[in-house]
Design an enzyme around this catalytic site. Structure first.
Site, short mmCIF file in Angstrom:
data_model
loop_
_atom_site.label_atom_id
_atom_site.label_comp_id
_atom_site.label_asym_id
_atom_site.label_seq_id
_atom_site.Cartn_x
_atom_site.Cartn_y
_atom_site.Cartn_z
CG ASP A 95 28.77 129.16 -14.34
OD1 ASP A 95 27.77 128.92 -15.04
OD2 ASP A 95 28.91 130.22 -13.70
CG ASP B 29 22.84 133.28 -14.91
OD1 ASP B 29 22.99 132.35 -14.10
OD2 ASP B 29 23.79 133.82 -15.50
CD GLU C 256 26.72 128.70 -21.53
OE1 GLU C 256 26.00 128.39 -20.58
OE2 GLU C 256 27.78 129.33 -21.40
#
Length: 804
Positions: free
Chosen positions: A410, A478, A413
């Site tokens: 998670d 999300d 990026e």
């Protein structure tokens, strides 16, 4: 050098005879060809401002590299491309206005004055440079001519509508919390453009920048970058299947996921304790809702959301016996998946270790670069540093030794990545878009080295071109828990499937916001049956797991999950096809009708494999849907059997029990018996549904089988493919089953319950070879049921005589 391979240009030829359809008004007249030289494997063109090299990779792919004068190839090795150039015979031909460089089906035309590059496929013009290369205030730019009518796809994961033309899109992976129907910047910003004219351009450079898809409405496609490689590959084909295969051949094939990845997941943000996790799995089992895995969000290593990232070890207070918990789950067929993040907070238990081991990205002085973000004051693991990679992999190895089966990466990026931060081999902006890609690579290569017989499960929300080859399972971030959030999901998955990332999926039910909407939840899970990974997940204020929902919606969710498990053989065979050919699991309707421009922007219906047509319910309270039925075969309602002609549209009634799903005439659909866990499935016993239609004279299908867990089972010859064939002629339907096995696949006999749909009159006779078979025919449903037991090497043939 021989004259036939070397052309010296001292002047210009003013003629323009070949590409009359391409405007010359925007060409850069200041760029002049100086020399053109054919080399054994490429074409070298020197201009006054730099050097081009054109290299064929296959008969349908050619690469263009440009090195501006005064520069060198800054990153000589591609992060994306793995295909080795084939030895393609190439011909250099003098033309009236320049030269043609032809290799396979691709032709690069070099127009001498004004200088311009054009690309053709089988003598069909694809596109041409416009200004070509230029320097701009923010870096460098390559631009190209578009036709006025072409539709553009690609650029990674966005929520824009299928046609992405008209946008200038940042190439910078960035999370968008709570997005709905419009998002111009998300976690995957892949530098790939696909055109309705059946070509793709992949810009092979990791540095950040922009893709301008004709935002100025002047028929211009532009790639802008802060620096790095000026390299792009042009891919072409005669069909979307060929184009998909070309890109995946270029950047790498997705390995088969473990078969359990096609089951149901228990997941939320998050399970706070071992007792809570055990209770959730027990609830699934008590409700007899199938489940295969449980995912632990960040509470597994910390009691609080903030201040604990980087601990990367089970919290001993809430998880006193993690190894026993994981072992107990494994005995029940439940896999354990842990979230991990690449941030080490200064408040975490590993901060001193991270500093001492020098695994963190640095500032200009070589000290750990620290900064604040939502979770605390942090450093970032430098995944571009081999030493840091080894350190992080050892964390995974330690957890795997405790029994952990899958990994959730998670914030990769990375979520916050300051431009001043320095990595081992570049600045943050130079490597930002490949950070998640390198993370998946770390895990994949770790498994290949230390656990070579196992398939990793790698769930991640950020990646780059070619991340699929590391087995990355991407999800769409999300998304808001709303109807608007649901409406964007088919588009995102379809687009990413076209870009090699065939397992793009969503947090089923939606993630962000405490919105309790039972209809939305049921519709999202019904859609989830026909998308790559079935994983309800959400913030915990509203339960994501069906076992905690109201009885009415729980029943709908259970039915959807049970169907998902029944479809396991079909879905796993789609995974095999993707692994072998690059075909996405979810496919736009224009895959079936590439010449139908009306389908070029459709995302509210799609193909699941080639045999299912799916129309998710995307509006609250929807009563009916207008659905188009593509291709050249009829479609049957999967539930009622109602017939819809190919090429027709119809208004279909919406019901609560399921979303509209249709199956193609002549389809073979292998299905599993009812099971509670994928480990209960065996390819030795399956149901086979054939959807008969008198208009279909020949049809075929298949089922892929292996043990569901061995890495490279195909290469290791530990697999079987069961083939199905049908022929209908003179009132008799013939079915044949056969099996091809790898030399290391165990011999086994099989039992197959065959259901032939749409048999409207009682068969005169059903025989296998010359032996009559018992059968059951239902006059009201038109279903003909036959039980077949067959030996490993047999090729059973069944004949159903429908009329004298």
């Amino acid at each position: 050098m021989k004259k036939k391979n070397h052309l010296q240009y001292l002047g210009g030829i003013a003629c323009f005879l070949v590409f009359v359809s391409t405007s010359v008004l925007a060409q850069n007249a200041g760029r002049i060809v100086q020399t053109i030289q054919q080399q054994p494997d490429s074409l070298r063109v020197v201009t006054n401002d730099g050097e081009y090299q054109f290299r064929p990779y296959s008969a349908q792919i050619v690469e263009t590299s440009f090195i501006p004068r005064g520069q060198q190839m800054s990153v000589p090795v591609s992060h994306a491309v793995v295909l080795q150039p084939e030895k393609i015979p190439a011909l250099l031909k003098k033309m009236a206005d320049g030269v043609d460089y032809q290799a396979g089906d691709m032709t690069v035309h070099i127009q001498e004055h004004p200088f311009q590059i054009s690309y053709r496929y089988k003598n069909r013009l694809l596109f041409s440079e416009k200004q070509g290369y230029s320097k701009i205030a923010t870096g460098e730019r390559l631009d190209f001519n578009l036709t006025s009518d072409e539709v553009l796809y690609g650029a990674g994961a966005r929520a824009l509508g299928m046609n992405r033309r008209g946008y200038r899109l940042p190439l910078y992976n960035k999370a968008h919390y709570g997005y709905e129907e419009h998002s111009e910047q998300m976690n995957f910003s892949i530098p790939l453009v696909l055109s309705s004219r059946m070509y793709g351009i992949h810009f092979d450079n990791a540095a950040i920048g922009f893709l301008d898809l004709d935002s100025q409405k002047d028929n211009t496609l532009a790639y802008e970058t802060i620096g790095g490689r000026k390299v792009y590959q042009v891919i072409a084909g005669d069909s979307w299947e060929q184009l998909s295969a070309g890109y995946v051949n270029l950047t790498g094939h997705q390995p088969l996921p473990p078969r359990w990845a096609f089951g149901n997941f228990a997941s939320r943000f998050g399970y706070h304790s071992e007792a809570e996790a055990r209770a959730v799995i027990a609830r699934f089992q008590a409700e007899q809702i199938p489940v295969d895995a449980i995912i632990f969000d960040l509470y597994w290593f910390g009691k609080e959301i903030k201040g604990t990232l980087g601990n990367l070890t089970f919290d001993p207070d809430n998880f006193p016996q993690p190894e026993k918990m994981i072992s107990d789950f494994r005995q029940q067929g439940i896999k354990t998946i842990l979230i991990t993040e690449p941030f080490i907070l200064t408040t975490s238990g590993r901060w001193k270790e991270a500093v001492d081991e020098k695994i963190l990205a640095t500032d200009q002085q070589g000290k750990p670069f620290t900064y604040d973000f939502y979770f605390g004051h942090t450093g970032l693991i430098d995944l571009l540093d081999p030493h840091a990679r080894d350190w992080f992999w050892n964390v995974y190895k330690t957890l795997k030794a405790k029994g952990v089966t899958g990994w959730w990466g998670d914030l990769g990026e990375p979520e916050v990545h300051p431009a001043a931060l320095q990595h081992k081999n570049g600045s943050a902006d130079e490597v930002h878009n490949i950070y998640g890609h390198e993370w998946a690579k770390l895990i994949a290569e770790g498994y290949a080295r230390d656990f070579p017989q196992e398939r990793p499960f790698i769930l991640m929300r950020a990646g780059y071109s070619g991340s699929q080859r590391y087995g990355m399972i991407p999800w769409s971030g999300d998304v808001n828990r709303s109807w608007g959030g649901l409406r964007s999901q088919p588009e995102i998955a379809l687009q990413m499937g076209m870009q090699g990332m065939a397992y793009m999926h969503s947090d089923l039910g939606g993630f962000a916001g405490p919105n309790l909407d039972d209809e939305l939840y049921a519709r999202w899970l019904q859609y989830g049956v026909f998308q790559p990974v079935f994983r309800p997940h959400a913030q915990e204020e509203v339960a994501s797991e069906p076992v905690f929902r109201a009885d009415s919606v729980k029943a709908l969710a259970k039915a959807a999950i049970e169907l998902r498990y029944r479809l396991l053989p079909y879905n796993y065979t789609l995974a095999f096809d993707n692994h072998e050919t690059g075909l996405p699991l979810m496919r736009p309707l224009f895959f079936a009708e590439p010449g139908n421009s009306a389908l070029s922007t459709v995302a509210d219906s799609y193909l699941w494999g080639s045999e299912f047509l799916v129309h998710p319910v995307l509006q609250a309270g929807q009563q009916q849907a207008e659905i188009y039925f593509p291709g050249d075969r009829n479609w049957f309602d999967f539930y009622s059997g109602e017939v819809h002609a190919a090429g027709s549209s119809a208004k279909v009634k919406i019901v609560a029990d399921h979303i509209p799903v249709f199956v193609r005439a002549g389809a073979f659909i292998p299905m599993a018996k009812p099971i509670q866990n994928t480990r209960q499935y065996s390819g030795s016993e399956f149901d086979l549904h054939y959807f008969h239609d008198a208009s279909v004279a020949h049809a075929s299908g298949k089922l892929f089988d292996d043990d569901g867990e061995t890495a490279d089972s195909v290469a290791q010859q530990k697999y079987a493919v069961i083939y199905f064939q049908s022929e209908f002629a003179r009132g008799t339907l013939h079915l044949q089953l056969s099996c091809t096995t790898g030399k290391n696949y165990p011999s086994r006999d099989r039992k197959t319950a065959i259901t032939i749909h749409r048999i409207h009159t009682r068969p005169v006779q059903v025989i296998a070879g010359n032996t009559p078979l018992a059968f059951d025919w239902n006059a009201s449903t038109g279903e003909l049921k036959i039980m077949l037991a067959w030996k490993d090497q047999e090729r059973p043939e069944i004949s159903v005589k429908l009329s004298d």
